[in-house]
Design a protein around this motif. Sequence first.
Motif, mmCIF file in Angstrom:
data_model
loop_
_atom_site.group_PDB
_atom_site.id
_atom_site.type_symbol
_atom_site.label_atom_id
_atom_site.label_comp_id
_atom_site.label_asym_id
_atom_site.label_seq_id
_atom_site.Cartn_x
_atom_site.Cartn_y
_atom_site.Cartn_z
ATOM 1 N N THR A 26 0.775 -1.080 0.204
ATOM 2 C CA THR A 26 -0.274 0.161 0.258
ATOM 3 C C THR A 26 1.224 1.183 -0.065
ATOM 4 O O THR A 26 1.961 0.993 0.780
ATOM 5 C CB THR A 26 -1.001 -0.172 1.408
ATOM 6 N N CYS A 27 0.110 2.282 -0.836
ATOM 7 C CA CYS A 27 0.980 3.499 -1.251
ATOM 8 C C CYS A 27 -0.232 4.506 -0.446
ATOM 9 O O CYS A 27 -1.292 4.548 -0.766
ATOM 10 C CB CYS A 27 1.604 3.932 -1.995
ATOM 11 N N GLY A 28 0.506 5.546 0.536
ATOM 12 C CA GLY A 28 0.560 6.880 1.321
ATOM 13 C C GLY A 28 0.557 7.991 0.431
ATOM 14 O O GLY A 28 1.980 7.826 0.882
ATOM 15 N N VAL A 29 0.146 9.302 0.229
ATOM 16 C CA VAL A 29 0.363 10.484 0.331
ATOM 17 C C VAL A 29 -0.247 11.326 1.154
ATOM 18 O O VAL A 29 -0.958 11.375 1.857
ATOM 19 C CB VAL A 29 -0.060 11.029 -1.309
ATOM 20 N N THR A 30 0.819 11.709 1.878
ATOM 21 C CA THR A 30 0.850 12.497 3.016
ATOM 22 C C THR A 30 0.068 14.164 2.289
ATOM 23 O O THR A 30 0.371 14.601 1.277
ATOM 24 C CB THR A 30 1.939 13.202 4.035
ATOM 25 N N PRO A 31 -0.715 14.971 3.003
ATOM 26 C CA PRO A 31 -0.619 15.830 3.243
ATOM 27 C C PRO A 31 -0.494 17.458 2.370
ATOM 28 O O PRO A 31 -0.052 18.337 1.125
ATOM 29 C CB PRO A 31 -1.413 16.865 4.533
ATOM 30 N N ASP A 32 1.426 16.934 2.923
ATOM 31 C CA ASP A 32 2.263 17.848 2.349
ATOM 32 C C ASP A 32 3.475 16.899 1.287
ATOM 33 O O ASP A 32 4.108 17.941 0.402
ATOM 34 C CB ASP A 32 3.262 17.989 3.214
ATOM 35 N N GLY A 33 2.008 16.438 0.410
ATOM 36 C CA GLY A 33 3.394 15.234 -0.969
ATOM 37 C C GLY A 33 4.018 14.223 -0.559
ATOM 38 O O GLY A 33 4.785 13.723 -1.088
ATOM 39 N N SER A 34 4.256 14.557 0.331
ATOM 40 C CA SER A 34 5.792 12.956 0.289
ATOM 41 C C SER A 34 4.720 11.827 0.495
ATOM 42 O O SER A 34 3.452 11.343 0.465
ATOM 43 C CB SER A 34 5.793 13.101 2.158
ATOM 44 N N TYR A 36 4.874 7.749 1.198
ATOM 45 C CA TYR A 36 4.987 6.372 1.873
ATOM 46 C C TYR A 36 4.627 5.224 1.576
ATOM 47 O O TYR A 36 3.107 5.577 0.873
ATOM 48 C CB TYR A 36 4.684 7.010 3.515
ATOM 49 N N CYS A 37 5.741 4.233 1.780
ATOM 50 C CA CYS A 37 4.818 2.798 1.571
ATOM 51 C C CYS A 37 5.014 1.679 2.442
ATOM 52 O O CYS A 37 5.514 1.857 2.988
ATOM 53 C CB CYS A 37 4.878 2.150 -0.001
ATOM 54 N N TRP A 38 4.237 0.632 2.386
ATOM 55 C CA TRP A 38 5.014 -0.323 3.227
ATOM 56 C C TRP A 38 3.741 -1.742 3.020
ATOM 57 O O TRP A 38 3.171 -1.666 1.778
ATOM 58 C CB TRP A 38 4.150 -0.032 5.029
ATOM 59 N N GLY A 39 3.943 -2.963 3.648
ATOM 60 C CA GLY A 39 4.220 -4.695 2.650
ATOM 61 C C GLY A 39 4.877 -4.747 1.984
ATOM 62 O O GLY A 39 6.217 -4.445 2.797
ATOM 63 N N ALA A 40 4.652 -6.070 1.293
ATOM 64 C CA ALA A 40 5.769 -6.902 0.604
ATOM 65 C C ALA A 40 6.369 -5.797 -0.081
ATOM 66 O O ALA A 40 5.909 -4.803 -0.931
ATOM 67 C CB ALA A 40 5.305 -7.544 -0.164
ATOM 68 N N ASN A 41 7.832 -6.455 -0.414
ATOM 69 C CA ASN A 41 9.141 -5.065 -0.979
ATOM 70 C C ASN A 41 10.168 -6.447 -1.505
ATOM 71 O O ASN A 41 10.748 -5.784 -2.026
ATOM 72 C CB ASN A 41 9.289 -4.092 0.063
ATOM 73 N N GLY A 42 8.964 -7.496 -1.600
ATOM 74 C CA GLY A 42 10.439 -8.543 -2.659
ATOM 75 C C GLY A 42 11.311 -7.956 -3.407
ATOM 76 O O GLY A 42 12.152 -8.401 -4.378
ATOM 77 N N SER A 43 10.281 -7.182 -4.446
ATOM 78 C CA SER A 43 11.165 -6.665 -5.824
ATOM 79 C C SER A 43 11.471 -5.150 -6.012
ATOM 80 O O SER A 43 11.783 -4.434 -6.964
ATOM 81 C CB SER A 43 9.601 -6.824 -7.152
ATOM 82 N N GLY A 44 11.124 -4.684 -4.882
ATOM 83 C CA GLY A 44 11.799 -3.490 -4.673
ATOM 84 C C GLY A 44 10.270 -2.200 -4.970
ATOM 85 O O GLY A 44 10.108 -0.983 -5.440
ATOM 86 N N GLN A 45 9.197 -3.389 -4.954
ATOM 87 C CA GLN A 45 8.027 -2.587 -5.363
ATOM 88 C C GLN A 45 7.940 -1.439 -4.274
ATOM 89 O O GLN A 45 7.157 -0.234 -5.001
ATOM 90 C CB GLN A 45 7.007 -3.019 -5.434
ATOM 91 N N LEU A 46 8.736 -0.714 -3.240
ATOM 92 C CA LEU A 46 7.987 0.287 -2.360
ATOM 93 C C LEU A 46 9.011 1.289 -2.103
ATOM 94 O O LEU A 46 8.478 2.723 -1.966
ATOM 95 C CB LEU A 46 8.243 -0.355 -0.316
ATOM 96 N N ALA A 55 6.862 -3.499 7.058
ATOM 97 C CA ALA A 55 5.579 -3.703 8.139
ATOM 98 C C ALA A 55 4.854 -1.562 8.762
ATOM 99 O O ALA A 55 4.001 -1.818 9.208
ATOM 100 C CB ALA A 55 5.359 -3.609 9.730
ATOM 101 N N THR A 56 5.605 -0.814 8.695
ATOM 102 C CA THR A 56 5.028 0.421 8.589
ATOM 103 C C THR A 56 5.939 1.053 7.757
ATOM 104 O O THR A 56 6.853 0.730 7.093
ATOM 105 C CB THR A 56 6.392 1.060 10.044
ATOM 106 N N PRO A 57 4.626 2.079 7.005
ATOM 107 C CA PRO A 57 4.914 3.279 5.932
ATOM 108 C C PRO A 57 6.498 3.742 5.557
ATOM 109 O O PRO A 57 7.714 4.123 6.696
ATOM 110 C CB PRO A 57 4.161 4.307 6.882
ATOM 111 N N VAL A 58 6.845 3.543 5.069
ATOM 112 C CA VAL A 58 9.439 4.310 4.721
ATOM 113 C C VAL A 58 8.630 5.093 3.799
ATOM 114 O O VAL A 58 7.984 5.343 2.679
ATOM 115 C CB VAL A 58 9.481 2.417 4.284
ATOM 116 N N ARG A 59 9.378 6.034 4.089
ATOM 117 C CA ARG A 59 9.193 6.981 2.637
ATOM 118 C C ARG A 59 9.690 7.121 1.568
ATOM 119 O O ARG A 59 11.269 6.125 1.197
ATOM 120 C CB ARG A 59 9.584 8.502 3.245
#
Length: 65
Positions: A26-34, A36-46, A55-59
Amino acid sequence: GGTNPVATAVGGGLTFSSLSAGGNSTCGVTPDGSIYCWGANGSGQLGDGTQTDRATPVRVVESPQ
């Protein structure tokens, strides 16, 4: 039948103005436009420059132009 998704709080204390959910991440956009993504990242998709599941959002790291 399948199970219904259940809303779960995500750690990190962030507020998102929009979300985009995929099959395993999952990815989300913060109000300031940053972004962040979290979840599976085996292919670098985050987009954080690693292949570590999160397990927690990373920028998302912006790629240099």
